[in-house]
Design a protein around this motif. Structure first.
Motif, PDB file in Angstrom:
ATOM      1  N   ASP A 201       0.831  -1.203   0.000  1.00 40.34           N
ATOM      2  CA  ASP A 201       0.000   0.000   0.000  1.00 40.34           C
ATOM      3  C   ASP A 201       0.867   1.255   0.000  1.00 40.34           C
ATOM      4  N   THR A 202       1.910   1.238   0.870  1.00 42.43           N
ATOM      5  CA  THR A 202       2.801   2.389   0.972  1.00 42.43           C
ATOM      6  C   THR A 202       3.490   2.683  -0.355  1.00 42.43           C
ATOM      7  N   CYS A 203       3.984   1.622  -1.004  1.00 38.99           N
ATOM      8  CA  CYS A 203       4.683   1.827  -2.283  1.00 38.99           C
ATOM      9  C   CYS A 203       3.750   2.471  -3.292  1.00 38.99           C
ATOM     10  N   ASP A 326      14.980  11.594  -4.635  1.00 40.25           N
ATOM     11  CA  ASP A 326      15.629  10.546  -5.427  1.00 40.25           C
ATOM     12  C   ASP A 326      15.838   9.285  -4.594  1.00 40.25           C
ATOM     13  N   LEU A 327      16.353   9.489  -3.369  1.00 38.54           N
ATOM     14  CA  LEU A 327      16.618   8.336  -2.502  1.00 38.54           C
ATOM     15  C   LEU A 327      15.333   7.578  -2.209  1.00 38.54           C
ATOM     16  N   GLU A 328      14.254   8.357  -1.944  1.00 38.20           N
ATOM     17  CA  GLU A 328      13.006   7.690  -1.589  1.00 38.20           C
ATOM     18  C   GLU A 328      12.425   6.939  -2.772  1.00 38.20           C
ATOM     19  N   ARG A 333      10.931   1.764  -4.941  1.00 36.00           N
ATOM     20  CA  ARG A 333      10.982   0.839  -6.066  1.00 36.00           C
ATOM     21  C   ARG A 333      11.637  -0.470  -5.623  1.00 36.00           C
ATOM     22  N   ASP A 334      12.683  -0.333  -4.801  1.00 37.27           N
ATOM     23  CA  ASP A 334      13.365  -1.507  -4.271  1.00 37.27           C
ATOM     24  C   ASP A 334      12.419  -2.309  -3.375  1.00 37.27           C
ATOM     25  N   GLN A 336       9.234  -2.419  -3.424  1.00 29.63           N
ATOM     26  CA  GLN A 336       8.224  -3.088  -4.236  1.00 29.63           C
ATOM     27  C   GLN A 336       8.708  -4.458  -4.701  1.00 29.63           C
ATOM     28  N   LYS A 337       9.975  -4.509  -5.124  1.00 24.83           N
ATOM     29  CA  LYS A 337      10.527  -5.778  -5.613  1.00 24.83           C
ATOM     30  C   LYS A 337      10.702  -6.757  -4.456  1.00 24.83           C
ATOM     31  N   VAL A 338      11.178  -6.221  -3.301  1.00 20.94           N
ATOM     32  CA  VAL A 338      11.451  -7.103  -2.160  1.00 20.94           C
ATOM     33  C   VAL A 338      10.155  -7.711  -1.638  1.00 20.94           C
ATOM     34  N   VAL A 339       9.094  -6.892  -1.588  1.00 25.12           N
ATOM     35  CA  VAL A 339       7.830  -7.371  -1.024  1.00 25.12           C
ATOM     36  C   VAL A 339       7.297  -8.548  -1.826  1.00 25.12           C
TER      37      VAL A 339
END
Lengths: 344, 129
Positions: A201-203, A326-328, A333-334, A336-339
């Motif tokens: 949800d956060t992503c 940029d960092l956020e 995005r990272d 999202q992939k990990v989840v």
């Protein structure tokens, strides 16, 4: 941490928390025997967010919110942890107070939404017109209520009139005596499933809202505003706007660096829960983002104080914000992939 | 003592997450320096704006309604909704000569919305205490 008895003789533990809503939710769960920490509630409820709202003003300053809409974290966290809450709103202040008394007599502890300006025990620096401050009423005492406000360290007394004024404020900011108490609770919630839902949800909230003032794009929008502000508003007024932004980052119960440290604490807890190396790495990333936000606020404070540091300019402060954005973006995005790889 | 420390000594401290040496997050109650500076600036600005409006009211340039609106940290739009009076009327009532002729019923609505008595609403306090 202090312990007091609720109306039905059950001990209520008052914990100091950073943010009102998450701490209240966590205290309600803990009181009913489910041990969920404050960062955990924050993560599960998908609390981290960014929104810059120039059309809403408080003391002539625009709002930049670093968390979701007031009330949404509580609602989402309760749903995802499988707890059912009774929520009520009132038109008539008298009825609101009577209902509060009645529920307290049944032995429940009650969460309330109040207006910060009208809470009688708040000091001047906390007093501003914000209607989403959450507190817990533990029991009734002689002409007043015993109140646990998690953002301050101790339990306090609040008069009946004071509480009624804070719960019912005329105008568009009226919390309408919003109150909630527990109906049923799941004693063994599926924390892993809830965490995954919260993170997804956060992503989505941070990356996919197609408006320029929300999420990562909102940070960039505000950064540009900060860079232009001394030309557009003049130095004094620009300083005031910058101070307003810093206040949203550091004060307003964020637990430091605009909730970013609290979210890092959540990711850390989640990494222990899932035993995932990826999440450990993300914890460090989030801490780095929090440090960048802290750097931004220190830089802003130097501008305000006019310490004659050549590097303390509005352009650099805005630049730090762009760096945060940029960092956020990379972080979410990272995430999202990990989840996707995590198993419930 | 600085103004920043003065307002931060007033009231109970809030909690902040800090990263400690073991890599764990813990709660502490020291406010960051940047927060003290910016909150002090905002509080002092709010005070000075309020004081300025008070002087303008005494000089007869603005109506006391302005002062109480500022005191309650409201915007004209919010005040209009709270009192149930159209925004253009509220803005008109900021002029002292218009405000002086208001009917008691209208004053009553403002007094309820701003939570002051009607007597208070007609004047501003002599000195800001």
């Amino acid at each position: 941490m202090t312990t007091e008895l609720a109306a039905n003789g059950k001990p209520f533990v008052h914990n100091h928390g950073a943010h009102c809503e998450t701490a209240v939710t966590s205290a309600l769960f803990r009181h009913h025997g489910v041990n969920v920490s404050e960062p955990m509630v924050f993560g599960i409820g998908g609390g981290i967010f960014f929104g810059y709202l120039p059309f809403l003003k408080l003391t002539h300053l625009p709002i930049s919110a670093f968390r979701g809409k007031p009330g949404s974290v509580f609602r989402k966290a309760a749903k995802r942890l499988g707890a059912d809450f009774v929520t009520k709103k009132f038109r008539d202040p008298k009825k609101g107070t009577e209902e509060l008394r009645r529920v307290l007599k049944t032995g429940q502890i009650v969460g309330l939404a109040t207006n910060l300006y009208w809470l009688p025990y708040m000091s001047e620096r906390h007093r501003w017109n914000f209607s989403g401050h959450n507190i817990i009423v533990v029991r009734e005492i002689e002409n007043g209520f015993r109140v646990s406000d998690p953002t301050i360290g101790d339990m306090v007394d609040c008069t009946v009139e004071g509480l009624e004024q804070a719960r019912f404020v005329p105008g568009p900011l009226n919390p309408r005596g919003y109150m909630y108490y527990n109906k049923t609770i799941n004693h063994h919630p599926d924390l892993r499933q809830a965490c995954i839902k919260g993170m997804k949800d956060t992503c989505n909230l941070m990356l996919r809202i197609p408006l320029p003032i929300f999420g990562v794009r909102g940070i960039r929008f505000l950064a540009k505003k900060v860079m232009q502000s001394p030309d557009k508003l003049g130095f004094q007024e620009a300083c005031r706007h910058l101070a307003g932004t810093v206040r949203w980052v550091e004060e307003t119960g964020t637990g430091g660096a605009g909730f970013r440290y609290m979210y890092a604490a959540f990711i850390q807890e989640a990494s222990e829960l899932f035993g995932s190396e990826d999440l450990v790495r993300l914890t460090h990333d989030m801490t780095a983002i929090g440090d960048t936000w802290r750097e931004f606020s220190v830089m802003s404070a130097r501008i305000i104080k006019q310490r004659n540091r050549p590097e303390a300019t509005f352009t650099n402060a805005g630049g730090l914000m762009l760096k945060c954005a940029d960092l956020e973006e990379a972080f979410f995005r990272d995430l999202q992939k990990v989840v996707k790889k995590l198993k419930a | 003592m600085d103004f920043e420390d003065e307002i931060f000594n007033d009231g109970l401290p809030k909690a902040y997450y800090k990263h400690n040496d073991q890599g764990q997050y813990v709660l502490e109650t020291d406010a960051p320096w940047a927060e003290k500076v910016s909150v002090a600036l905002i509080v002092s600005c709010n005070r000075s704006i309020l004081e300025e409006i008070r002087k303008e009211v005494i000089a007869g340039q603005k109506s006391p309604l302005c002062y109480y609106m500022e005191m309650r940290q409201l915007e004209p739009g919010m005040l209009a909704k709270a009192a149930g009076i159209a925004l253009f009327r509220v803005k008109r009532h900021f002029r002292p000569e218009v405000f002086a002729k208001l009917k008691p019923s209208v004053l009553d609505r403002y007094a309820k919305a701003l939570r002051v008595t009607v007597e208070e609403l007609k004047t501003v306090p002599d000195r800001k205490d």
